[in-house]
Design an enzyme around this catalytic site. Structure first.
Site, mmCIF file in Angstrom:
data_model
loop_
_atom_site.group_PDB
_atom_site.id
_atom_site.type_symbol
_atom_site.label_atom_id
_atom_site.label_comp_id
_atom_site.label_asym_id
_atom_site.label_seq_id
_atom_site.Cartn_x
_atom_site.Cartn_y
_atom_site.Cartn_z
ATOM 1 N N TYR A 69 20.982 -58.224 -10.558
ATOM 2 C CA TYR A 69 20.787 -56.732 -10.092
ATOM 3 C C TYR A 69 19.921 -56.685 -8.614
ATOM 4 O O TYR A 69 19.634 -55.650 -8.369
ATOM 5 C CB TYR A 69 20.190 -55.959 -11.239
ATOM 6 C CG TYR A 69 20.905 -55.864 -12.406
ATOM 7 C CD1 TYR A 69 21.881 -54.974 -12.682
ATOM 8 C CD2 TYR A 69 20.348 -56.526 -13.586
ATOM 9 C CE1 TYR A 69 22.497 -55.132 -13.592
ATOM 10 C CE2 TYR A 69 21.111 -56.669 -14.660
ATOM 11 C CZ TYR A 69 22.002 -55.839 -15.016
ATOM 12 O OH TYR A 69 22.895 -55.898 -16.106
ATOM 13 N N HIS B 170 20.557 -49.251 -7.770
ATOM 14 C CA HIS B 170 19.761 -48.924 -8.459
ATOM 15 C C HIS B 170 18.439 -49.546 -8.435
ATOM 16 O O HIS B 170 17.463 -49.346 -9.255
ATOM 17 C CB HIS B 170 20.516 -49.389 -10.168
ATOM 18 C CG HIS B 170 20.413 -48.286 -10.995
ATOM 19 N ND1 HIS B 170 20.184 -47.027 -10.827
ATOM 20 C CD2 HIS B 170 20.432 -48.375 -12.309
ATOM 21 C CE1 HIS B 170 20.252 -46.506 -12.014
ATOM 22 N NE2 HIS B 170 20.426 -47.136 -12.935
ATOM 23 N N TYR C 80 15.041 -53.098 -18.916
ATOM 24 C CA TYR C 80 16.184 -52.384 -18.254
ATOM 25 C C TYR C 80 16.070 -50.937 -17.916
ATOM 26 O O TYR C 80 14.944 -50.319 -18.576
ATOM 27 C CB TYR C 80 17.396 -52.627 -18.925
ATOM 28 C CG TYR C 80 17.936 -54.116 -19.049
ATOM 29 C CD1 TYR C 80 18.548 -54.624 -17.897
ATOM 30 C CD2 TYR C 80 17.731 -54.928 -19.999
ATOM 31 C CE1 TYR C 80 19.002 -55.790 -17.753
ATOM 32 C CE2 TYR C 80 18.455 -55.991 -19.969
ATOM 33 C CZ TYR C 80 18.939 -56.794 -18.726
ATOM 34 O OH TYR C 80 19.367 -58.052 -18.500
ATOM 35 N N ASN D 28 16.917 -48.011 -18.596
ATOM 36 C CA ASN D 28 16.937 -46.705 -19.518
ATOM 37 C C ASN D 28 15.899 -47.098 -20.452
ATOM 38 O O ASN D 28 15.545 -46.339 -21.504
ATOM 39 C CB ASN D 28 18.382 -46.760 -20.515
ATOM 40 C CG ASN D 28 18.501 -48.069 -21.191
ATOM 41 O OD1 ASN D 28 17.857 -49.164 -20.857
ATOM 42 N ND2 ASN D 28 19.512 -48.091 -21.928
ATOM 43 N N ASP E 275 16.151 -44.327 -7.542
ATOM 44 C CA ASP E 275 17.378 -44.124 -6.737
ATOM 45 C C ASP E 275 18.018 -42.787 -6.991
ATOM 46 O O ASP E 275 17.706 -42.287 -8.079
ATOM 47 C CB ASP E 275 18.301 -45.137 -7.083
ATOM 48 C CG ASP E 275 18.878 -44.960 -8.314
ATOM 49 O OD1 ASP E 275 17.860 -45.536 -9.242
ATOM 50 O OD2 ASP E 275 20.101 -45.079 -8.855
ATOM 51 N N ASN F 136 18.718 -42.355 -15.928
ATOM 52 C CA ASN F 136 18.328 -42.880 -17.178
ATOM 53 C C ASN F 136 16.777 -43.421 -17.220
ATOM 54 O O ASN F 136 16.085 -43.329 -18.070
ATOM 55 C CB ASN F 136 19.179 -44.062 -17.474
ATOM 56 C CG ASN F 136 20.486 -43.641 -18.081
ATOM 57 O OD1 ASN F 136 20.855 -42.697 -18.602
ATOM 58 N ND2 ASN F 136 21.354 -44.529 -17.898
#
Length: 202
Positions: A15, A20, A71, A73, A98, A119
């Site tokens: 990532y 994100h 993560y 969320n 973001d 999220n």
């Protein structure tokens, strides 16, 4: 007074440098400029760096930079655990996140507000039990009508967006420094006024 600045993202090499993870990139920039060292804090599932802000003549204000290592969320888990332990109230938190509703490079600082379907912000709102925390929304562009939103935000910026992203990281870091030194209202007045689609500097 800002005491915790939390940059949101997803952990892991997969990532890195994705849309994100712009929150990670901006707090990394702040830490690098100030010589703050990231340390893993497994008890709260985050990496944390300590620094301080203030004018040369005035008192120095300690601030924690934080990257949840959950993560996206589950971002609220790390933030609530850390802030509860340190006695930090929601109004002393600044979240960097973001935003697909803003053009690439544009910043919007807000004292509070809804999650907008994000999220990470939904997790923070749920875990803190309030919307009353400040956030810097960082424009990452809007996917096309037929594009999958998750695929878009987990993708990397295009080559033509590089200069805008670099500039946004620089201004995002300066916005944090302004908010921590002179207050959120001053930061809003300085960094919300720019229309990135028309060029110019804040």
């Amino acid at each position: 007074m800002v005491r915790v600045v939390a940059g949101l993202g997803n952990p892991g090499a997969r990532y890195e440098e994705t849309r994100h993870n712009i929150g990670y990139a901006i707090v990394d920039c702040v830490a690098g400029r100030r010589g703050a060292v990231w340390r893993e804090q497994r008890w709260c599932k985050a990496t944390v760096a300590e620094t301080n802000f203030g004018s040369a003549e005035g008192p120095r204000i300690p601030v924690w930079l934080l990257k949840p290592r959950t993560y996206m969320n589950h971002s609220g888990d790390a933030l609530r655990a850390f802030c509860t332990d340190k006695g930090v109230n929601p109004e002393e938190i600044l979240v960097i996140v973001d935003d697909v509703a803003l053009p690439v490079g544009q910043l919007r600082i807000r004292m509070n507000g809804s999650s907008g379907g994000h999220n990470g912000l939904e997790s923070i709102e749920e875990r803190l039990g309030t919307r009353e925390y400040a956030r810097v929304r960082c424009g990452v562009g809007t996917p096309g009508e037929k594009s999958d939103l998750a695929e878009f935000v987990l993708g990397r910026f295009g080559a033509t967006e590089g200069a805008l992203v670099d500039d946004m990281i620089d201004r995002g870091a300066r916005a944090i420094e302004t908010a921590c030194t002179l207050g959120l209202t001053t930061a809003m007045n300085e960094f919300n006024r720019r229309n990135d689609t028309e060029g110019g500097r804040s």
